[in-house]
Design a protein around this motif. Structure first.
Motif, PDB file in Angstrom:
ATOM      1  N   SER A  30       0.802  -1.227   0.000  1.00 38.69           N
ATOM      2  CA  SER A  30       0.000   0.000   0.000  1.00 38.69           C
ATOM      3  C   SER A  30       0.833   1.274   0.000  1.00 38.69           C
ATOM      4  CB  SER A  30      -0.961   0.004   1.182  1.00 38.69           C
ATOM      5  OG  SER A  30      -0.239  -0.186   2.384  1.00 38.69           O
ATOM      6  N   ASN A  31       2.115   1.198   0.392  1.00 40.57           N
ATOM      7  CA  ASN A  31       2.912   2.427   0.432  1.00 40.57           C
ATOM      8  C   ASN A  31       3.990   2.445  -0.652  1.00 40.57           C
ATOM      9  OD1 ASN A  31       4.286   0.316   1.569  1.00 40.57           O
ATOM     10  ND2 ASN A  31       5.057   1.437   3.323  1.00 40.57           N
ATOM     11  N   SER A  32       4.358   3.636  -1.060  1.00 43.02           N
ATOM     12  CA  SER A  32       5.411   3.902  -2.061  1.00 43.02           C
ATOM     13  C   SER A  32       5.424   2.910  -3.230  1.00 43.02           C
ATOM     14  CB  SER A  32       6.790   3.952  -1.401  1.00 43.02           C
ATOM     15  OG  SER A  32       7.155   2.712  -0.845  1.00 43.02           O
ATOM     16  N   LYS A  33       4.369   2.984  -4.031  1.00 40.85           N
ATOM     17  CA  LYS A  33       4.268   2.092  -5.191  1.00 40.85           C
ATOM     18  C   LYS A  33       5.164   2.595  -6.341  1.00 40.85           C
ATOM     19  CE  LYS A  33      -0.608   0.826  -4.389  1.00 40.85           C
ATOM     20  NZ  LYS A  33      -0.379  -0.493  -3.865  1.00 40.85           N
ATOM     21  N   PRO A  34       5.737   1.655  -7.109  1.00 40.15           N
ATOM     22  CA  PRO A  34       6.513   2.066  -8.290  1.00 40.15           C
ATOM     23  C   PRO A  34       5.570   2.681  -9.338  1.00 40.15           C
ATOM     24  CG  PRO A  34       6.737  -0.301  -7.836  1.00 40.15           C
ATOM     25  CD  PRO A  34       5.673   0.220  -6.941  1.00 40.15           C
TER      26      PRO A  34
END
Length: 198
Positions: free
Chosen positions: A13-17
């Motif tokens: 859920s966090n820092s997706k490419p």
């Protein structure tokens, strides 16, 4: 394998490419699976998988004039889209190792819609053919409708005798701990993350 870590990150859920990085990683994984002739089994797919990322099909990309759709994440707050595979004897005495059941469910608010039906897995091609023959509608967790759809009963009866060319299918090119990826018959790519443990 860098592409695996990109795809694993895409399911968090966090820092997706970026979408472009995910598409590139999916294409690299697909190429690698073909080159290395990697073979999977239906058993590896058993479980509940949340759809995380999709690209358009070849047809929609041609209409848009794009070589490969940039792809997009499926935001969980909009809808929860899951696919579940399970082993189930299809007819009495028939428990072929590579056959089972698929359930594709979409939950939006209090409504959950589930399409289900038979599957068969072609190990030598990593192809999972399926047909959605039944529908279940739930409201606040209670079943309000359940039954066959689009002549589902007869389609279910002939499912195993039909050639895959006449069926909907996914070609799986990545099955790792916690993530799976496939190309659909229409040419689109999809990435799922395991929900809970196997």
């Amino acid at each position: 394998m860098e592409n695996i870590s990109v795809l694993e990150q895409a399911t968090k859920s966090n820092s997706k490419p970026s979408s472009a990085a995910v598409v590139a990683a999916l294409l690299e994984a697909e190429k690698s699976a073909k080159q290395n002739k990697i073979r999977y089994s239906f058993e590896q797919l058993i479980g509940n998988w949340r759809l995380c990322f999709i690209t358009g099909t070849k047809k929609t990309r041609q209409k848009a004039g794009i070589v490969l759709g940039a792809g997009r994440y499926i935001p969980e707050w909009v809808a929860k889209i899951q696919i579940a595979y399970s082993v189930e004897p299809v007819t009495e005495g028939e428990t072929l190792g590579e056959t089972g059941k698929v359930e594709n469910s979409v939950r939006v608010g209090a409504i959950e819609l589930t399409l289900s039906g038979p599957t068969k897995f072609l190990v030598n091609k990593n192809i999972l053919a399926f047909d959605f023959t039944r529908i279940t509608v739930k409201l606040l967790g209670k079943t309000v409708y359940q039954g066959f759809i689009r002549a589902g009963e007869s389609r279910e009866a002939e499912f195993f005798s039909l050639s895959v060319g006449k069926q909907a299918f996914f070609t799986y090119f990545l099955i790792e701990d916690g993530i799976i990826a496939a190309r659909g018959r229409g040419g689109g790519l999809a990435l799922w993350a395991l929900v809970g443990a196997h």
